[in-house]
Each structure stands twice: as structure tokens, then as C-alpha cells.
Design a protein around this motif. Structure first.
Motif, PDB file in Angstrom:
ATOM      1  N   PRO A  73       0.813  -1.176  -0.060  1.00 40.55           N
ATOM      2  CA  PRO A  73      -0.160  -0.057   0.027  1.00 40.55           C
ATOM      3  C   PRO A  73       0.784   1.351  -0.079  1.00 40.55           C
ATOM      4  O   PRO A  73       0.672   2.322  -0.601  1.00 40.55           O
ATOM      5  CB  PRO A  73      -1.025  -0.254   1.261  1.00 40.55           C
ATOM      6  CG  PRO A  73      -0.943  -1.646   1.709  1.00 40.55           C
ATOM      7  CD  PRO A  73       0.393  -2.336   1.207  1.00 40.55           C
ATOM      8  N   VAL A  77       0.820   4.229  -2.671  1.00 40.56           N
ATOM      9  CA  VAL A  77       0.626   5.653  -2.335  1.00 40.56           C
ATOM     10  C   VAL A  77       1.715   6.639  -2.958  1.00 40.56           C
ATOM     11  O   VAL A  77       1.385   7.673  -3.343  1.00 40.56           O
ATOM     12  CB  VAL A  77       0.554   5.866  -1.094  1.00 40.56           C
ATOM     13  CG1 VAL A  77       0.660   7.477  -0.594  1.00 40.56           C
ATOM     14  CG2 VAL A  77      -0.868   5.303  -0.471  1.00 40.56           C
ATOM     15  N   TRP A  82      -3.246   5.772  -4.793  1.00 38.30           N
ATOM     16  CA  TRP A  82      -3.824   5.734  -3.340  1.00 38.30           C
ATOM     17  C   TRP A  82      -5.181   5.039  -3.346  1.00 38.30           C
ATOM     18  O   TRP A  82      -5.674   4.370  -2.301  1.00 38.30           O
ATOM     19  CB  TRP A  82      -4.223   7.142  -2.751  1.00 38.30           C
ATOM     20  CG  TRP A  82      -5.192   7.859  -3.590  1.00 38.30           C
ATOM     21  CD1 TRP A  82      -4.839   8.814  -4.492  1.00 38.30           C
ATOM     22  CD2 TRP A  82      -6.680   8.006  -3.344  1.00 38.30           C
ATOM     23  NE1 TRP A  82      -6.199   9.583  -4.908  1.00 38.30           N
ATOM     24  CE2 TRP A  82      -7.164   9.027  -4.210  1.00 38.30           C
ATOM     25  CE3 TRP A  82      -7.554   7.293  -2.603  1.00 38.30           C
ATOM     26  CZ2 TRP A  82      -8.332   9.199  -4.297  1.00 38.30           C
ATOM     27  CZ3 TRP A  82      -8.844   7.524  -2.748  1.00 38.30           C
ATOM     28  CH2 TRP A  82      -9.229   8.619  -3.458  1.00 38.30           C
ATOM     29  N   SER A  84      -5.541   2.264  -5.337  1.00 41.83           N
ATOM     30  CA  SER A  84      -5.331   0.872  -5.538  1.00 41.83           C
ATOM     31  C   SER A  84      -4.809   0.736  -4.052  1.00 41.83           C
ATOM     32  O   SER A  84      -5.079  -0.746  -3.600  1.00 41.83           O
ATOM     33  CB  SER A  84      -4.333   0.695  -6.321  1.00 41.83           C
ATOM     34  OG  SER A  84      -4.628   0.960  -7.729  1.00 41.83           O
ATOM     35  N   ALA A  85      -4.234   1.424  -3.183  1.00 37.88           N
ATOM     36  CA  ALA A  85      -3.851   1.166  -1.867  1.00 37.88           C
ATOM     37  C   ALA A  85      -4.922   0.804  -0.992  1.00 37.88           C
ATOM     38  O   ALA A  85      -4.912  -0.290  -0.138  1.00 37.88           O
ATOM     39  CB  ALA A  85      -2.871   2.241  -1.352  1.00 37.88           C
ATOM     40  N   LEU A  86      -5.992   1.610  -1.067  1.00 37.99           N
ATOM     41  CA  LEU A  86      -7.290   1.253  -0.462  1.00 37.99           C
ATOM     42  C   LEU A  86      -7.672  -0.141  -0.818  1.00 37.99           C
ATOM     43  O   LEU A  86      -8.383  -1.031   0.142  1.00 37.99           O
ATOM     44  CB  LEU A  86      -8.168   2.381  -0.556  1.00 37.99           C
ATOM     45  CG  LEU A  86      -8.110   3.535  -0.092  1.00 37.99           C
ATOM     46  CD1 LEU A  86      -8.997   4.665  -0.340  1.00 37.99           C
ATOM     47  CD2 LEU A  86      -7.930   3.586   1.470  1.00 37.99           C
ATOM     48  N   VAL A  88      -6.002  -2.586  -1.794  1.00 40.47           N
ATOM     49  CA  VAL A  88      -5.323  -3.670  -1.090  1.00 40.47           C
ATOM     50  C   VAL A  88      -5.469  -4.182   0.357  1.00 40.47           C
ATOM     51  O   VAL A  88      -5.761  -5.118   0.865  1.00 40.47           O
ATOM     52  CB  VAL A  88      -3.896  -3.371  -1.311  1.00 40.47           C
ATOM     53  CG1 VAL A  88      -2.684  -4.187  -0.555  1.00 40.47           C
ATOM     54  CG2 VAL A  88      -3.384  -3.471  -2.793  1.00 40.47           C
ATOM     55  N   ILE A  89      -5.767  -3.015   0.981  1.00 40.97           N
ATOM     56  CA  ILE A  89      -6.118  -2.905   2.475  1.00 40.97           C
ATOM     57  C   ILE A  89      -7.480  -3.537   2.692  1.00 40.97           C
ATOM     58  O   ILE A  89      -7.760  -4.415   3.682  1.00 40.97           O
ATOM     59  CB  ILE A  89      -5.832  -1.587   3.059  1.00 40.97           C
ATOM     60  CG1 ILE A  89      -4.522  -1.089   3.070  1.00 40.97           C
ATOM     61  CG2 ILE A  89      -6.423  -1.532   4.331  1.00 40.97           C
ATOM     62  CD1 ILE A  89      -4.124   0.312   3.555  1.00 40.97           C
ATOM     63  N   THR A 144      -5.392 -10.035  -5.643  1.00 45.23           N
ATOM     64  CA  THR A 144      -4.863  -8.442  -5.758  1.00 45.23           C
ATOM     65  C   THR A 144      -3.889  -8.145  -6.585  1.00 45.23           C
ATOM     66  O   THR A 144      -4.081  -7.218  -7.104  1.00 45.23           O
ATOM     67  CB  THR A 144      -4.519  -8.553  -4.010  1.00 45.23           C
ATOM     68  OG1 THR A 144      -5.243  -8.686  -3.120  1.00 45.23           O
ATOM     69  CG2 THR A 144      -3.856  -6.852  -3.835  1.00 45.23           C
TER      70      THR A 144
END
Length: 221
Positions: A73, A77, A82, A84-86, A88-89, A144
Motif C-alpha cells: 500500500p 501511495v 492511493w 489501489s492502496a485502499l 489492497v487494504i 490482488t
């Protein structure tokens, strides 16, 4: 993608209900016993200590969690991804977090025990054998990364799918090699992790496409 995710989730629920009906000896027990006799090893075996087996062990523990919750993540970022980071989380929280732990606590299937000349888990484990949390994490990781590869990168996606299949098979092998899980636990983990990741991929698809359509900030003029 949505219907595939819902179909896999339905299969996972059916498997879970089947185990819940008889946690000590579900309808898959015959296959599980046969697989364990063929694949499971004892503490004298050198296989669990090999680099490949240890890689799968650590991917489902703290190193894997650090990779998926922090390293990937934060890298996204930094690259300006960002959204895509959300994604993943969210997959990690919903799959290895919610789905795995909730099902483990609801079903609480006993793990393989030492009997009939066979061995119990060769590593420290928590309660609940169904589903395999390591398998859920592996499936979530595979989907993912696949979602993060742009659709235009056809060969990259194909290569990752082949590698992903090998990783999934390897995780089933490692978790049953060390008698940490029954065979059906690992298969259910892969199915459940894939279902949750696909469902969130579908939900985040507009955001992921938005990220993939924009060039990385340091490559822009």
C-alpha cells in the motif's frame, strides 16, 4: 466478476456448513485422511525446513502481513495510486481478517492430531482448522496482484496467473505437509479468499481503472 465471486462464496458457505454439521468428522474426512497419510510428515522430515516450505509459512504470517498491509500500500501511495492502496487494504481486512477469523471461530474444527502413527501440527497454531488462514491470504494476494496489473498488459497477467496457480498449489502442499490443516481446509481457504478478493475487485474496479489510466507522477512531463 460479480457472479463468479458470488458463486465461489456460495461454494465456501456450503463447505463451511458441511464442516459445521460435524466438525470432528465432516463429509470430507475420508479424503482428508487419505491426503494426510500421503503428504503429511513427522518432525524427522527435512522438507518443512526447506526454503520453499518456509516461504509459504512466512507468507501467511507477519512477513506476509507487513507486505500486504504496509509495503505494497505505501508503494502504491508513493506512485500516486492511493485508490489501489485502499483496495489492497480492503482485501486484507475482508479476507484474511474477517472471513478467515470469523469462520474459524464459528466452526472451530479440530486440527490434525497425533494418532495412528501420524503427527499433529509441526508448528505452533491457534484454534480452528477451517479454513486455512494461510490459504485465504495466498488467494487474496494472487487476486490482488492480478487486479493491479492493467488489462492491457496481457502477457503480464497470463504470467502471473501461471505463477499464482503454482503459489496456490504450493500453499496447499505446505499447510498439509506440516499437518497444520486438513486438505479440505486449504481448498476452502483458497475458494473463500478468491471470492472475497474478486468481490472487492468488482467493487473497486472504477477506481482501479482510474489509477491505471494515469501515468505515474514522476513519469509525467
Amino acid at each position: 466478476m460479480l457472479w463468479t465471486a458470488l458463486a465461489l462464496l456460495t461454494v465456501f458457505i456450503v463447505l463451511a456448513l458441511g464442516v459445521l454439521a460435524a466438525p470432528d468428522s465432516p463429509w470430507t474426512q475420508g479424503l482428508d485422511d487419505a491426503w494426510r497419510r500421503a503428504v503429511g510428515v513427522g518432525p524427522e522430515s527435512w522438507l518443512p525446513g526447506t526454503a520453499v516450505a518456509q516461504m509459504f509459512q512466512h507468507l501467511g504470517q507477519l512477513p506476509g502481513a507487513v507486505l500486504m498491509f504496509l509495503v505494497l500500500p505505501l508503494t502504491l501511495v508513493v506512485l500516486g495510486r492511493w485508490r489501489s492502496a485502499l483496495f489492497v487494504i480492503a482485501v486484507q481486512l475482508a479476507g484474511p481478517g474477517l472471513l478467515s477469523q470469523l469462520t474459524k471461530n464459528l466452526i472451530d474444527r479440530p486440527r490434525p492430531a497425533a494418532d495412528a502413527g501420524l503427527f499433529g501440527p509441526l508448528v505452533q497454531v491457534d484454534h480452528g482448522s477451517f479454513p486455512s488462514g494461510h490459504s485465504v491470504s495466498m488467494a487474496a494476494l494472487i487476486i490482488t496482484v492480478l487486479a493491479l496489473i492493467p488489462a492491457s498488459a496481457v502477457w503480464a497477467r497470463r504470467a502471473w496467473i501461471v505463477l499464482g496457480v503454482l503459489l496456490a498449489v504450493g500453499m496447499v502442499w505446505q499447510r498439509t505437509l506440516i499437518n497444520a490443516h486438513w486438505f479440505s481446509d486449504t481448498c476452502a481457504g483458497l475458494i473463500g479468499g478468491t471470492a472475497v478478493a474478486l468481490l472487492l475487485w468488482w467493487a473497486f474496479l472504477p477506481w482501479l481503472r482510474c489509477d491505471q489510466a494515469r501515468r505515474v507522477w514522476f513519469l509525467r512531463r
